[in-house]
Design a protein around this motif. Structure first.
Motif, PDB file in Angstrom:
ATOM      1  N   PHE A 273      -2.456  -0.231   8.131  1.00 14.37           N
ATOM      2  CA  PHE A 273      -3.575  -1.121   8.405  1.00 14.37           C
ATOM      3  C   PHE A 273      -4.874  -0.597   7.802  1.00 14.37           C
ATOM      4  O   PHE A 273      -5.675  -1.366   7.280  1.00 14.37           O
ATOM      5  CB  PHE A 273      -3.739  -1.306   9.916  1.00 14.37           C
ATOM      6  CG  PHE A 273      -4.850  -2.267  10.280  1.00 14.37           C
ATOM      7  CD1 PHE A 273      -4.640  -3.638  10.260  1.00 14.37           C
ATOM      8  CD2 PHE A 273      -6.115  -1.791  10.614  1.00 14.37           C
ATOM      9  CE1 PHE A 273      -5.667  -4.521  10.584  1.00 14.37           C
ATOM     10  CE2 PHE A 273      -7.139  -2.657  10.939  1.00 14.37           C
ATOM     11  CZ  PHE A 273      -6.918  -4.034  10.924  1.00 14.37           C
ATOM     12  N   VAL A 274      -5.087   0.717   7.855  1.00 16.32           N
ATOM     13  CA  VAL A 274      -6.324   1.278   7.308  1.00 16.32           C
ATOM     14  C   VAL A 274      -6.424   1.013   5.812  1.00 16.32           C
ATOM     15  O   VAL A 274      -7.504   0.729   5.282  1.00 16.32           O
ATOM     16  CB  VAL A 274      -6.426   2.798   7.602  1.00 16.32           C
ATOM     17  CG1 VAL A 274      -5.325   3.592   6.922  1.00 16.32           C
ATOM     18  CG2 VAL A 274      -7.802   3.326   7.193  1.00 16.32           C
ATOM     19  N   ASP A 275      -5.285   1.054   5.115  1.00 15.11           N
ATOM     20  CA  ASP A 275      -5.288   0.788   3.670  1.00 15.11           C
ATOM     21  C   ASP A 275      -5.461  -0.699   3.376  1.00 15.11           C
ATOM     22  O   ASP A 275      -6.055  -1.063   2.353  1.00 15.11           O
ATOM     23  CB  ASP A 275      -4.007   1.324   3.031  1.00 15.11           C
ATOM     24  CG  ASP A 275      -3.902   2.837   3.148  1.00 15.11           C
ATOM     25  OD1 ASP A 275      -4.894   3.510   2.847  1.00 15.11           O
ATOM     26  OD2 ASP A 275      -2.840   3.332   3.558  1.00 15.11           O
TER      27      ASP A 275
ATOM     28  N   SER B  59      -2.482  -1.317  -6.927  1.00 12.85           N
ATOM     29  CA  SER B  59      -2.490   0.137  -7.026  1.00 12.85           C
ATOM     30  C   SER B  59      -3.606   0.667  -6.135  1.00 12.85           C
ATOM     31  O   SER B  59      -4.764   0.302  -6.302  1.00 12.85           O
ATOM     32  CB  SER B  59      -2.710   0.584  -8.475  1.00 12.85           C
ATOM     33  OG  SER B  59      -2.747   1.995  -8.554  1.00 12.85           O
ATOM     34  N   TYR B  60      -3.248   1.504  -5.175  1.00 14.85           N
ATOM     35  CA  TYR B  60      -4.257   2.034  -4.256  1.00 14.85           C
ATOM     36  C   TYR B  60      -3.903   3.454  -3.865  1.00 14.85           C
ATOM     37  O   TYR B  60      -2.771   3.914  -4.056  1.00 14.85           O
ATOM     38  CB  TYR B  60      -4.377   1.157  -3.007  1.00 14.85           C
ATOM     39  CG  TYR B  60      -3.208   1.264  -2.049  1.00 14.85           C
ATOM     40  CD1 TYR B  60      -3.266   2.088  -0.917  1.00 14.85           C
ATOM     41  CD2 TYR B  60      -2.024   0.551  -2.269  1.00 14.85           C
ATOM     42  CE1 TYR B  60      -2.202   2.190  -0.046  1.00 14.85           C
ATOM     43  CE2 TYR B  60      -0.951   0.658  -1.399  1.00 14.85           C
ATOM     44  CZ  TYR B  60      -1.043   1.472  -0.289  1.00 14.85           C
ATOM     45  OH  TYR B  60       0.021   1.587   0.570  1.00 14.85           O
ATOM     46  N   ARG B  61      -4.884   4.138  -3.297  1.00 11.38           N
ATOM     47  CA  ARG B  61      -4.685   5.519  -2.853  1.00 11.38           C
ATOM     48  C   ARG B  61      -4.701   5.550  -1.339  1.00 11.38           C
ATOM     49  O   ARG B  61      -5.651   5.090  -0.719  1.00 11.38           O
ATOM     50  CB  ARG B  61      -5.805   6.407  -3.401  1.00 11.38           C
ATOM     51  CG  ARG B  61      -5.498   7.892  -3.326  1.00 11.38           C
ATOM     52  CD  ARG B  61      -6.648   8.678  -3.910  1.00 11.38           C
ATOM     53  NE  ARG B  61      -6.377  10.108  -3.912  1.00 11.38           N
ATOM     54  CZ  ARG B  61      -7.302  11.041  -4.057  1.00 11.38           C
ATOM     55  NH1 ARG B  61      -8.567  10.681  -4.201  1.00 11.38           N
ATOM     56  NH2 ARG B  61      -6.991  12.311  -4.047  1.00 11.38           N
ATOM     57  N   ARG B  62      -3.632   6.075  -0.760  1.00 10.56           N
ATOM     58  CA  ARG B  62      -3.519   6.114   0.697  1.00 10.56           C
ATOM     59  C   ARG B  62      -4.633   6.944   1.310  1.00 10.56           C
ATOM     60  O   ARG B  62      -4.969   8.023   0.828  1.00 10.56           O
ATOM     61  CB  ARG B  62      -2.183   6.711   1.128  1.00 10.56           C
ATOM     62  CG  ARG B  62      -1.038   5.715   1.133  1.00 10.56           C
ATOM     63  CD  ARG B  62      -0.030   6.112   2.201  1.00 10.56           C
ATOM     64  NE  ARG B  62      -0.572   5.880   3.540  1.00 10.56           N
ATOM     65  CZ  ARG B  62      -0.142   6.506   4.628  1.00 10.56           C
ATOM     66  NH1 ARG B  62       0.806   7.425   4.540  1.00 10.56           N
ATOM     67  NH2 ARG B  62      -0.672   6.242   5.808  1.00 10.56           N
ATOM     68  N   HIS B  63      -5.213   6.425   2.399  1.00 14.24           N
ATOM     69  CA  HIS B  63      -6.264   7.161   3.088  1.00 14.24           C
ATOM     70  C   HIS B  63      -5.737   8.471   3.676  1.00 14.24           C
ATOM     71  O   HIS B  63      -6.437   9.478   3.672  1.00 14.24           O
ATOM     72  CB  HIS B  63      -6.854   6.302   4.219  1.00 14.24           C
ATOM     73  CG  HIS B  63      -8.003   5.463   3.775  1.00 14.24           C
ATOM     74  ND1 HIS B  63      -7.852   4.404   2.897  1.00 14.24           N
ATOM     75  CD2 HIS B  63      -9.334   5.531   4.055  1.00 14.24           C
ATOM     76  CE1 HIS B  63      -9.040   3.848   2.680  1.00 14.24           C
ATOM     77  NE2 HIS B  63      -9.942   4.517   3.365  1.00 14.24           N
TER      78      HIS B  63
ATOM     79  N   GLN C  94       1.864   2.160  -6.067  1.00 16.74           N
ATOM     80  CA  GLN C  94       1.842   0.917  -6.851  1.00 16.74           C
ATOM     81  C   GLN C  94       2.849  -0.062  -6.264  1.00 16.74           C
ATOM     82  O   GLN C  94       3.970   0.320  -5.918  1.00 16.74           O
ATOM     83  CB  GLN C  94       2.149   1.196  -8.327  1.00 16.74           C
ATOM     84  CG  GLN C  94       1.035   1.951  -9.026  1.00 16.74           C
ATOM     85  CD  GLN C  94       1.101   1.812 -10.540  1.00 16.74           C
ATOM     86  OE1 GLN C  94       2.091   1.327 -11.080  1.00 16.74           O
ATOM     87  NE2 GLN C  94       0.051   2.231 -11.213  1.00 16.74           N
ATOM     88  N   ILE C  95       2.433  -1.303  -6.162  1.00 15.89           N
ATOM     89  CA  ILE C  95       3.254  -2.349  -5.559  1.00 15.89           C
ATOM     90  C   ILE C  95       3.264  -3.556  -6.481  1.00 15.89           C
ATOM     91  O   ILE C  95       2.202  -3.991  -6.949  1.00 15.89           O
ATOM     92  CB  ILE C  95       2.690  -2.771  -4.191  1.00 15.89           C
ATOM     93  CG1 ILE C  95       2.621  -1.567  -3.240  1.00 15.89           C
ATOM     94  CG2 ILE C  95       3.512  -3.888  -3.578  1.00 15.89           C
ATOM     95  CD1 ILE C  95       1.777  -1.827  -2.018  1.00 15.89           C
ATOM     96  N   THR C  96       4.445  -4.083  -6.736  1.00 11.81           N
ATOM     97  CA  THR C  96       4.542  -5.341  -7.480  1.00 11.81           C
ATOM     98  C   THR C  96       4.269  -6.496  -6.525  1.00 11.81           C
ATOM     99  O   THR C  96       4.834  -6.547  -5.432  1.00 11.81           O
ATOM    100  CB  THR C  96       5.935  -5.490  -8.109  1.00 11.81           C
ATOM    101  OG1 THR C  96       6.162  -4.405  -9.016  1.00 11.81           O
ATOM    102  CG2 THR C  96       6.041  -6.818  -8.869  1.00 11.81           C
TER     103      THR C  96
ATOM    104  N   GLY D  94       7.697   4.923  -1.618  1.00 15.23           N
ATOM    105  CA  GLY D  94       7.089   3.638  -1.284  1.00 15.23           C
ATOM    106  C   GLY D  94       6.073   3.740  -0.169  1.00 15.23           C
ATOM    107  O   GLY D  94       5.051   3.047  -0.163  1.00 15.23           O
ATOM    108  N   LEU D  95       6.316   4.632   0.796  1.00 13.92           N
ATOM    109  CA  LEU D  95       5.409   4.805   1.921  1.00 13.92           C
ATOM    110  C   LEU D  95       4.241   5.725   1.596  1.00 13.92           C
ATOM    111  O   LEU D  95       3.278   5.803   2.357  1.00 13.92           O
ATOM    112  CB  LEU D  95       6.173   5.369   3.122  1.00 13.92           C
ATOM    113  CG  LEU D  95       7.206   4.454   3.778  1.00 13.92           C
ATOM    114  CD1 LEU D  95       8.007   5.225   4.816  1.00 13.92           C
ATOM    115  CD2 LEU D  95       6.538   3.244   4.424  1.00 13.92           C
ATOM    116  N   GLY D  96       4.348   6.452   0.490  1.00 12.00           N
ATOM    117  CA  GLY D  96       3.280   7.377   0.124  1.00 12.00           C
ATOM    118  C   GLY D  96       3.334   8.679   0.875  1.00 12.00           C
ATOM    119  O   GLY D  96       2.320   9.336   1.082  1.00 12.00           O
ATOM    120  N   HIS D  97       4.544   9.090   1.286  1.00 15.06           N
ATOM    121  CA  HIS D  97       4.689  10.356   1.988  1.00 15.06           C
ATOM    122  C   HIS D  97       4.771  11.511   1.001  1.00 15.06           C
ATOM    123  O   HIS D  97       5.290  11.356  -0.106  1.00 15.06           O
ATOM    124  CB  HIS D  97       5.954  10.351   2.853  1.00 15.06           C
ATOM    125  CG  HIS D  97       5.829   9.526   4.086  1.00 15.06           C
ATOM    126  ND1 HIS D  97       6.911   9.064   4.805  1.00 15.06           N
ATOM    127  CD2 HIS D  97       4.730   9.063   4.752  1.00 15.06           C
ATOM    128  CE1 HIS D  97       6.486   8.363   5.847  1.00 15.06           C
ATOM    129  NE2 HIS D  97       5.178   8.358   5.828  1.00 15.06           N
TER     130      HIS D  97
END
Length: 406
Positions: free
Chosen positions: A251-253, A268-272, A279-281, A374-377
């Motif tokens: 939610f924060v992202d 394309s975003y950077r996880r908080h 990156q997401i299609t 995908g989750l940015g872990h």
């Protein structure tokens, strides 16, 4: 006349690459170093030191405090000069001798770290420290506790206090992790412990909890249900579904997502939290939500969703972190209402979208390494937290297959 300079002590680099912030006192070719309770990297220090030297320090509690200390030194120099007698740099240092390095007051030190994190716009960490400070203040009461009094017995008694007041084990672990971090920061800033490390053998790992994820049938019910009679719930459902469709975006992202993060058919975003780039299609489901709820599309630097508003007047407007917290609570209230109406268990929260994406992705054969990306872990172990336990029927089927090989 003696001089006072605010500097980084680069002779003492800390583990995180930062340096202690010190005052350098010079007089008659003699030098004295006076440590402050702060540590900074070079970029952070440049901003603070400019404010202190220019007297433009009204916007930052740290620069105000450092400016106040510098004034104490200069006032002491003027007093010594007025006497006409010889004096040394140690005589100047006496101006702040009431707060020598290493003698930290626990709650005061935490306050300084909260101010520091807020000045660096790390409001989430500041809020975590603030809640931990509040918990410690209840335990300490009206007493003034020095950092040197934080022993292993102190920590154990604090843990027992939390347990005795009905605080859950995971919340206890949360407070203790924050407390440990703050203690470690005090050590890095110059505090020299005189006892065994107080957090030795203290468990701060969260307990394993029931994994929260919806199954396919529940997700279909959520997407297809008619909520037209409750317009306030529709947008919250859309935000939940956007998080699910966008690879479990937190939610924060979602709140801080800007149009400049969307280019062509990808996001394309950077996880908080982890600072990982994701990156997401853009699928048809994602595009439909962007078309329906996206605002201010003409500005690349505007937020995609109407969750956060620009801060026009910092004195009266809520800052972005405060807006985010209010929006998160409101969205979760709406999701709980939706859960009750649709009889969905577990009760929906924004985080369940993330758990659900990870769980369904695994059930459809995605490797854990792929889900983790995908989750940015940063570690696959973190991904396991999001995955439901294997269904016993699946375990039986797999075991039957393995047994049939022999």
């Amino acid at each position: 006349m003696a001089t006072v300079k605010l500097k980084l002590n680069k002779c003492r680099v800390l583990k995180d690459g930062s340096y202690p912030v010190v005052f350098q006192l010079l007089h008659r070719r003699k030098k004295e170093i006076v440590y402050t309770k702060y540590r900074m990297n070079e970029n952070e220090f440049i901003q603070i030191s400019e404010k202190v030297s220019s007297n433009n320090c009204s916007g930052c509690a740290i620069s105000r405090e450092l400016h106040k200390t510098a004034r104490l030194f200069y006032l002491q120099i003027r007093r010594l000069e007025a006497t006409g007698d010889e004096y040394t740099v140690k005589d100047i240092a006496v101006a702040v001798a009431s707060k020598p390095a290493g003698k930290y007051i626990l709650l005061d030190f935490i306050d300084s770290q909260i101010s520091w994190k807020k000045s660096m716009k790390k409001d989430g960490i500041a809020a975590a420290y603030r809640s931990t400070r509040s918990s410690l203040a209840k335990y300490i009461g009206s007493k003034q506790v020095k950092m040197s009094q934080v022993t292993q017995r102190f920590v154990i008694c604090y843990k027992d206090f939390l347990s005795g007041n009905g605080v859950s084990e995971n919340t206890q672990a949360y407070y203790l992790r924050n407390f440990r971090t703050l203690y470690n920061l005090a050590v890095k800033d110059g505090f020299v412990p005189k006892c065994t490390y107080p957090f030795k053998d203290i468990c701060t790992k969260p307990c394993k909890t029931i994994k929260r994820a919806l199954n396919k049938e529940q997700m279909l019910r959520l997407t297809q249900s008619n909520l037209s009679s409750h317009p306030e719930l529709i947008q919250s459902r859309a935000i939940f579904l956007f998080g699910f469709y966008a690879q479990g975006m937190a939610f924060v992202d979602i709140a801080f997502l800007k149009w400049k993060n969307i280019n062509g058919n990808s996001i394309s975003y950077r996880r908080h939290k982890s600072k990982q780039t994701i990156q997401i299609t853009i699928t048809s489901q994602i595009q439909a939500i962007l078309d329906e709820y996206g605002v201010h599309k003409e500005s690349a630097d505007s937020y995609v969703f109407p969750i956060l508003k620009p801060v026009i007047n910092p004195k009266t407007d809520k800052n972005e972190y405060e807006q985010y917290r209010v929006a998160l609570e409101r969205t979760n209230r709406h999701l709980k209402t939706i859960s009750e109406k649709l009889r969905i268990t577990p009760s929906l929260t924004t985080y369940i979208a993330r758990h659900t994406w990870a769980t369904l992705a695994r059930e459809y054969g995605a490797p854990i390494a792929t889900i983790s990306t995908g989750l940015g872990h940063t570690k696959e172990e973190m991904t396991q937290v999001y995955l439901k336990e294997l269904d016993p029927t699946n375990l039986k089927r797999i075991n039957d297959m393995v047994n049939s090989l022999l």
